[in-house]
Design an enzyme around this catalytic site. Structure first.
Site, PDB file in Angstrom:
ATOM      1  N   ARG A  15     -52.167   1.121  -2.049  1.00 32.21           N
ATOM      2  CA  ARG A  15     -53.380   0.315  -1.903  1.00 32.21           C
ATOM      3  C   ARG A  15     -53.853   0.326  -0.452  1.00 32.21           C
ATOM      4  O   ARG A  15     -53.137   0.764   0.452  1.00 32.21           O
ATOM      5  CB  ARG A  15     -53.095  -1.138  -2.342  1.00 32.21           C
ATOM      6  N   LYS A  74     -49.219  -4.709   2.523  1.00 30.98           N
ATOM      7  CA  LYS A  74     -47.803  -5.076   2.564  1.00 30.98           C
ATOM      8  C   LYS A  74     -47.390  -5.553   3.954  1.00 30.98           C
ATOM      9  O   LYS A  74     -48.059  -5.286   4.954  1.00 30.98           O
ATOM     10  CB  LYS A  74     -46.959  -3.865   2.170  1.00 30.98           C
ATOM     11  N   TYR A  93     -49.941  -9.533   2.666  1.00 33.53           N
ATOM     12  CA  TYR A  93     -48.802 -10.136   1.948  1.00 33.53           C
ATOM     13  C   TYR A  93     -47.608 -10.094   2.896  1.00 33.53           C
ATOM     14  O   TYR A  93     -47.316  -9.043   3.484  1.00 33.53           O
ATOM     15  CB  TYR A  93     -48.456  -9.324   0.697  1.00 33.53           C
ATOM     16  N   HIS A  95     -44.413 -12.507   2.348  1.00 30.36           N
ATOM     17  CA  HIS A  95     -43.171 -12.916   1.662  1.00 30.36           C
ATOM     18  C   HIS A  95     -42.033 -13.115   2.668  1.00 30.36           C
ATOM     19  O   HIS A  95     -40.995 -12.471   2.597  1.00 30.36           O
ATOM     20  CB  HIS A  95     -42.790 -11.892   0.584  1.00 30.36           C
ATOM     21  N   GLU A 117     -50.110 -14.590   0.122  1.00 27.78           N
ATOM     22  CA  GLU A 117     -49.508 -15.308  -1.001  1.00 27.78           C
ATOM     23  C   GLU A 117     -49.408 -16.811  -0.787  1.00 27.78           C
ATOM     24  O   GLU A 117     -49.134 -17.540  -1.743  1.00 27.78           O
ATOM     25  CB  GLU A 117     -48.116 -14.727  -1.327  1.00 27.78           C
ATOM     26  N   ASP A 269     -40.049  -9.962 -11.627  1.00 33.50           N
ATOM     27  CA  ASP A 269     -40.053 -10.133 -10.162  1.00 33.50           C
ATOM     28  C   ASP A 269     -39.497 -11.492  -9.752  1.00 33.50           C
ATOM     29  O   ASP A 269     -39.173 -11.705  -8.586  1.00 33.50           O
ATOM     30  CB  ASP A 269     -41.454  -9.902  -9.582  1.00 33.50           C
TER      31      ASP A 269
HETATM   32  N1  LIG Z   1     -44.090  -7.416 -12.480  1.00 34.03           N
HETATM   33  C1  LIG Z   1     -45.200  -7.453 -11.771  1.00 34.03           C
HETATM   34  O1  LIG Z   1     -45.671  -6.425 -11.283  1.00 34.03           O
HETATM   35  C2  LIG Z   1     -45.922  -8.751 -11.581  1.00 34.03           C
HETATM   36  C3  LIG Z   1     -47.247  -8.771 -11.093  1.00 34.03           C
HETATM   37  C4  LIG Z   1     -47.909 -10.013 -11.009  1.00 34.03           C
HETATM   38  C5  LIG Z   1     -47.255 -11.199 -11.382  1.00 34.03           C
HETATM   39  N2  LIG Z   1     -45.946 -11.122 -11.831  1.00 34.03           N
HETATM   40  C6  LIG Z   1     -45.195 -12.314 -12.253  1.00 34.03           C
HETATM   41  O2  LIG Z   1     -45.616 -12.740 -13.546  1.00 34.03           O
HETATM   42  C7  LIG Z   1     -45.183 -14.081 -13.716  1.00 34.03           C
HETATM   43  C8  LIG Z   1     -46.300 -14.926 -14.305  1.00 34.03           C
HETATM   44  O3  LIG Z   1     -47.321 -15.084 -13.311  1.00 34.03           O
HETATM   45  P1  LIG Z   1     -48.672 -15.911 -13.598  1.00 34.03           P
HETATM   46  O4  LIG Z   1     -49.581 -15.621 -12.460  1.00 34.03           O
HETATM   47  O5  LIG Z   1     -49.154 -15.664 -14.966  1.00 34.03           O
HETATM   48  O6  LIG Z   1     -48.140 -17.416 -13.506  1.00 34.03           O
HETATM   49  P2  LIG Z   1     -48.888 -18.727 -14.053  1.00 34.03           P
HETATM   50  O7  LIG Z   1     -48.330 -19.856 -13.297  1.00 34.03           O
HETATM   51  O8  LIG Z   1     -50.360 -18.508 -14.096  1.00 34.03           O
HETATM   52  O9  LIG Z   1     -48.404 -18.816 -15.586  1.00 34.03           O
HETATM   53  C9  LIG Z   1     -47.087 -19.092 -15.940  1.00 34.03           C
HETATM   54  C10 LIG Z   1     -47.104 -19.807 -17.287  1.00 34.03           C
HETATM   55  O10 LIG Z   1     -45.736 -19.909 -17.756  1.00 34.03           O
HETATM   56  C11 LIG Z   1     -45.662 -21.119 -18.462  1.00 34.03           C
HETATM   57  N3  LIG Z   1     -44.278 -21.483 -18.698  1.00 34.03           N
HETATM   58  C12 LIG Z   1     -43.397 -22.085 -17.866  1.00 34.03           C
HETATM   59  N4  LIG Z   1     -42.223 -22.278 -18.503  1.00 34.03           N
HETATM   60  C13 LIG Z   1     -42.363 -21.785 -19.761  1.00 34.03           C
HETATM   61  C14 LIG Z   1     -41.526 -21.711 -20.902  1.00 34.03           C
HETATM   62  N5  LIG Z   1     -40.282 -22.203 -20.888  1.00 34.03           N
HETATM   63  N6  LIG Z   1     -42.016 -21.143 -22.030  1.00 34.03           N
HETATM   64  C15 LIG Z   1     -43.269 -20.648 -22.069  1.00 34.03           C
HETATM   65  N7  LIG Z   1     -44.114 -20.708 -21.023  1.00 34.03           N
HETATM   66  C16 LIG Z   1     -43.668 -21.271 -19.887  1.00 34.03           C
HETATM   67  C17 LIG Z   1     -46.452 -22.092 -17.611  1.00 34.03           C
HETATM   68  O11 LIG Z   1     -46.809 -23.267 -18.336  1.00 34.03           O
HETATM   69  C18 LIG Z   1     -47.666 -21.233 -17.235  1.00 34.03           C
HETATM   70  O12 LIG Z   1     -48.724 -21.368 -18.160  1.00 34.03           O
HETATM   71  C19 LIG Z   1     -44.698 -14.528 -12.331  1.00 34.03           C
HETATM   72  O13 LIG Z   1     -43.288 -14.431 -12.285  1.00 34.03           O
HETATM   73  C20 LIG Z   1     -45.321 -13.529 -11.400  1.00 34.03           C
HETATM   74  O14 LIG Z   1     -44.600 -13.401 -10.190  1.00 34.03           O
HETATM   75  C21 LIG Z   1     -45.295  -9.926 -11.920  1.00 34.03           C
END
Ligand SMILES: NC(=O)c1ccc[n+]([C@@H]2O[C@H](COP(=O)([O-])OP(=O)(O)OC[C@H]3O[C@@H](n4cnc5c(N)ncnc54)[C@H](O)[C@@H]3O)[C@@H](O)[C@H]2O)c1
Length: 369
Positions: A15, A74, A93, A95, A117, A269
């Site tokens: 990026r 980054k 970012y 972290h 972040e 993550d």
């Molecule tokens: N792998 C990747 O490349 C990547 C990229 C972006 C984000 N992420 C990750 O994805 C995850 C979600 O991010 P987000 O922005 O959607 O967060 P968010 O806060 O918008 O949504 C999280 C949701 O999870 C729900 N939740 C909490 N506990 C729960 C449970 N026991 N059962 C069901 N739902 C539950 C919450 O109520 C909330 O609605 C984070 O860990 C974020 O770091 C990963």
């Protein structure tokens, strides 16, 4: 102000922190923009596209030396530490909490470091993380659909089905940013979609949006056990802010899943919401446990760097412009959300979580900025 845009040097990072549209806006506001040669290459943005809007293309050393503010994607790599100079603004970012080495380097280099972040609005939302969650959520379905292909290890299911053949079943755990974007894509493909959350308001929002087209289910162990067994594609999208992801899908539940079903745990993550998930890379994204394909890529947006670049810079540009127009001191005073982005101000740690990570008290932003 002179704004510098170096090429990202972290391995695999494609990026870039500013698009030609961003450079155009900065130049129009009277700033100079210095872009490192080929900084946009990984995202398909050519040097001449920057030059056409008035940005200047330079070598890496010129960019770092001349810029009052460096915008990046980054965190700086060790080879970049010595490029930072006293008083320079760094916006990227970072972290920092798990990175005491970098924290020390940023203090020693006497910079003003703002982290994407931790920019946070009064309602708690994180406007510079949201776009990457949107990308990851949408990509989760696209990648899941791909790995459901027989030749890719999956059950050999077309998510949309065809007339006379039922669609595939997609279960999304978590109805936040990632989850809602996954639901949107799965519905678009014509899949049979269920979504679970512990927050009834999130489920209400889905119900309002889709008028019964998506099944909403309260998230608890009993309900999860039932839906996991039926899933062709299971997407983990939960987050408890600041904590490790809760492990909701146990290995015993995975063992009940259909042969060739696919799990995409986007929450990997934060440790993952599926007991059998472990982090993987885009070069080798999947592995199989109990006959179920597991996808654990921790940096999914890196698969689509061009989209991710535009999504990220759409969100960062207003803050970049504010910092350039007003200068860092006035910009963070004028906008509390941006103020929360300040991690380190010329040697002093401002962000409480970063201060805690090196066992020091934080300095209040009011006391310095
Ligand atoms: N792998 C990747 O490349 C990547 C990229 C972006 C984000 N992420 C990750 O994805 C995850 C979600 O991010 P987000 O922005 O959607 O967060 P968010 O806060 O918008 O949504 C999280 C949701 O999870 C729900 N939740 C909490 N506990 C729960 C449970 N026991 N059962 C069901 N739902 C539950 C919450 O109520 C909330 O609605 C984070 O860990 C974020 O770091 C990963």
């Amino acid at each position: 102000m002179i704004v510098g845009v170096p090429r990202e040097v972290k391995p695999g990072e494609q990026r870039v922190a500013l698009t030609p549209a961003g450079a155009h806006a900065l130049v129009a506001a009277g700033h100079r923009v210095l872009v490192e040669k080929d900084a946009g290459g990984g995202s398909g943005v050519r040097d001449d596209e920057y030059a056409a809007v008035g940005a200047e293309i330079h070598g890496v050393d010129d960019v770092w030396r001349s810029a009052d503010m460096i915008v990046k994607v980054k965190e700086p790599m060790p080879v970049e530490y010595q490029q930072l100079r006293a008083g320079q603004v760094l916006f990227t970012y970072l972290h920092l909490a798990p990175a005491p080495e970098l924290t020390r380097a940023l203090r020693e280099r006497d910079v003003i470091a703002l982290a994407y972040e931790t920019v946070q609005r009064a309602d708690g939302s994180l406007p510079l993380l949201t776009p990457m969650s949107e990308v990851a959520g949408r990509l989760a379905v696209q990648e899941g659909a791909f790995y459901l292909g027989r030749a890719h290890g999956g059950r050999g299911i077309l998510l949309g089905g065809v007339p006379g053949v039922p669609p595939g079943n997609v279960v999304v755990i978590g109805a936040g940013i990632v989850g809602l974007n996954a639901v949107r894509m799965a519905v678009g493909l014509g899949a049979d979609v269920s979504v679970l959350d512990v927050n009834p308001d999130r489920l209400r929002a889905v119900d309002d949006l889709y008028h019964g087209r998506v099944v909403t289910i309260m998230s608890n162990a009993f309900n999860l056990q039932a839906v996991v067994r039926r899933a062709d594609l299971l997407i983990g999208a939960v987050l408890i802010t600041g904590a490790r992801a809760p492990v909701l899908v146990t290995s015993a539940m995975v063992a009940t899943m259909k042969e060739g079903a696919v799990i995409v745990d986007v929450a990997v993550d934060q440790g993952g919401s599926v007991e059998t998930i472990k982090p993987t890379t885009l070069l080798d994204p999947t592995y199989v446990v109990s006959g179920v394909v597991h996808y654990g890529v921790a940096n999914m947006p890196a698969l689509v760097p061009r989209t991710s670049t535009f999504a990220l810079t759409n969100a960062t540009l207003p803050y970049v412009l504010a910092l350039a127009d007003r200068g860092p001191r006035e910009a963070v005073r004028a906008d509390a959300a941006l103020g929360r982005g300040v991690n380190i101000w010329r040697g002093r740690i401002v962000h409480p979580a970063v201060a805690a990570s090196v066992s020091e008290p934080a300095t209040a932003l009011d006391a310095i900025a």
